[in-house]
Write a protein that holds these residues in place. Sequence first.
Motif, PDB file in Angstrom:
ATOM      1  N   GLN A   1     -64.027 -23.578  -5.483  1.00  0.00           N
ATOM      2  CA  GLN A   1     -64.250 -24.541  -6.007  1.00  0.00           C
ATOM      3  C   GLN A   1     -64.446 -24.892  -4.422  1.00  0.00           C
ATOM      4  N   ARG A   2     -64.218 -24.453  -3.251  1.00  0.00           N
ATOM      5  CA  ARG A   2     -64.605 -24.201  -1.755  1.00  0.00           C
ATOM      6  C   ARG A   2     -66.026 -23.709  -1.599  1.00  0.00           C
ATOM      7  N   GLY A   3     -66.540 -22.666  -2.355  1.00  0.00           N
ATOM      8  CA  GLY A   3     -67.977 -21.680  -1.693  1.00  0.00           C
ATOM      9  C   GLY A   3     -67.291 -20.582  -0.812  1.00  0.00           C
TER      10      GLY A   3
ATOM     11  N   GLU B   1     -57.296 -20.766   4.540  1.00  0.00           N
ATOM     12  CA  GLU B   1     -55.525 -22.119   5.029  1.00  0.00           C
ATOM     13  C   GLU B   1     -56.689 -22.252   6.088  1.00  0.00           C
ATOM     14  N   ASP B   2     -57.545 -21.821   6.965  1.00  0.00           N
ATOM     15  CA  ASP B   2     -57.701 -22.851   8.647  1.00  0.00           C
ATOM     16  C   ASP B   2     -58.046 -23.522   8.356  1.00  0.00           C
ATOM     17  N   PRO B   3     -57.431 -24.918   8.715  1.00  0.00           N
ATOM     18  CA  PRO B   3     -58.172 -26.735   8.610  1.00  0.00           C
ATOM     19  C   PRO B   3     -59.385 -26.340   9.370  1.00  0.00           C
ATOM     20  N   ARG B   4     -59.873 -25.538  10.387  1.00  0.00           N
ATOM     21  CA  ARG B   4     -61.347 -25.687  11.355  1.00  0.00           C
ATOM     22  C   ARG B   4     -62.284 -24.770  10.417  1.00  0.00           C
ATOM     23  N   ALA B   5     -61.842 -23.906   9.574  1.00  0.00           N
ATOM     24  CA  ALA B   5     -62.503 -23.478   8.857  1.00  0.00           C
ATOM     25  C   ALA B   5     -63.868 -24.250   8.298  1.00  0.00           C
ATOM     26  N   ARG B   6     -65.090 -23.907   7.963  1.00  0.00           N
ATOM     27  CA  ARG B   6     -65.571 -24.647   7.252  1.00  0.00           C
ATOM     28  C   ARG B   6     -66.881 -24.554   6.094  1.00  0.00           C
ATOM     29  N   PHE B   7     -66.407 -24.663   5.202  1.00  0.00           N
ATOM     30  CA  PHE B   7     -66.739 -23.929   3.640  1.00  0.00           C
ATOM     31  C   PHE B   7     -67.812 -24.655   2.624  1.00  0.00           C
TER      32      PHE B   7
ATOM     33  N   VAL C   1     -67.740 -13.690   3.866  1.00  0.00           N
ATOM     34  CA  VAL C   1     -66.789 -13.461   2.225  1.00  0.00           C
ATOM     35  C   VAL C   1     -66.876 -13.072   1.316  1.00  0.00           C
ATOM     36  N   ALA C   2     -68.468 -13.204   0.976  1.00  0.00           N
ATOM     37  CA  ALA C   2     -68.182 -13.242  -0.673  1.00  0.00           C
ATOM     38  C   ALA C   2     -68.275 -11.384  -0.514  1.00  0.00           C
ATOM     39  N   ASP C   3     -68.884 -10.727   0.809  1.00  0.00           N
ATOM     40  CA  ASP C   3     -68.558  -9.106   0.845  1.00  0.00           C
ATOM     41  C   ASP C   3     -67.399  -8.795   1.389  1.00  0.00           C
ATOM     42  N   ALA C   4     -66.657  -9.619   1.591  1.00  0.00           N
ATOM     43  CA  ALA C   4     -65.135  -9.060   1.949  1.00  0.00           C
ATOM     44  C   ALA C   4     -64.650  -9.293   0.740  1.00  0.00           C
TER      45      ALA C   4
END
Lengths: 202, 188
Positions: free
Chosen positions: A155-157, A80-86, A175-178
């Motif tokens: 969708q976003r990776g 949800e963080d708009p600054r986060a880049r996926f 992220v995938a590990d989490a």
Amino acid sequence: MSSARGRAPRYVCGMRTENLIDALRATLDKQLQQARALRELPLVQLEQRPAPKKWSVLEVCEHMNLSCGHYLVHLRRAYEDPRARFTPGTEHRPGFWGGMLTRTMQPTADGRIKMPMSTLRIFEPREAPLKRLDALDQFIHMLVGFQQLLLVAAQRGMEGPRIISTLGPLLRFKVADAFSFTIAHQERHLLQIERTLKALKA
Amino acid sequence: MQLVRSTIERYVPLTDAEWDLVRPYWRERSFGRGALITDVGQVEHWFSIVSSGVQRMYVPHDGDEVCIGFSYGHSWSGVFDSYSTRTPSRFGLQAITDTVLLSIHRDDMDDLCRKVPTMERFGRLILEQLVVGRATREIELLTLSAEQRYRAVLERSPQLLQLVPQKDIASYLRMTPETFSRLRARAR
């Protein structure tokens, strides 16, 4: 309640991200099915401990709300963080700790727990006797939350910011590990629930 | 959950302390339109209060289904004989519309009755009401004409016509849908 165990996918080796997401979603679907089936059981059974020092079903659920719930909050925050880049990577390679801890957490193919662990104090389900059935409903709600997040991830990776672990900011997961670690953790405890119910019937 | 308290209190008074013990045992269960809540041959574990929706109880007969009752808006629901005897149900319970039930499991009800004796009395009063209801229905089926049965049901549950498909009411009244339509037209 029955569920065929030994079905948890081996999703920690390098694999295509879309295959990993499919595998995680399939496991989550089964977990959700199992959790919903628990709602058909009487409260007296869900609250009963199989032995004085063992957890009841609702205590296991509450433990998962606390521990896996941490990752839901942080994963959701990341997406949800708009600054986060996926970036949608094509292949997932687990991090050292993420991969290792997920493998440790995962039950074996025949449903055994490889390495029993003691619970951190903050994840002990002290509130379970007060929350009662709400602990199960919260657990179901959390699984639905992970399902929804995996749709976003598709969708976003999954290549994005690191996710702070329950051990603190010193250990951060990909992220995938989490996702993988949490779903393996749930798998482990859903097995514990199966054993608990079996012991109560015996 | 306030519906559970107000419904129980139509029969027996509950103190706040008793309600605190009673409330956690009840849970919400949702069913989509047409869903089987309890299938024939399945043991009924739940005693329910209808929060919303309409349900029909039916028995398979000669390749067809005979409606033997309905539940809706704040009434009881469940297959009571299976619930009491813990044996496979001879009836099916189906959601006619989207349904939300507030339910308590049989094992939990037993536990609750041990902790709150008032609930034992509540259970007895419900049972009495069910017996009276069944006896009334039996008398109506054995002694009344089709038109009289129609009028009796209309008098007892006027909302039924708005809530339940006509074919189910006709089945409940043990008449053909055609007879039901004729009676309904005549009554207008």
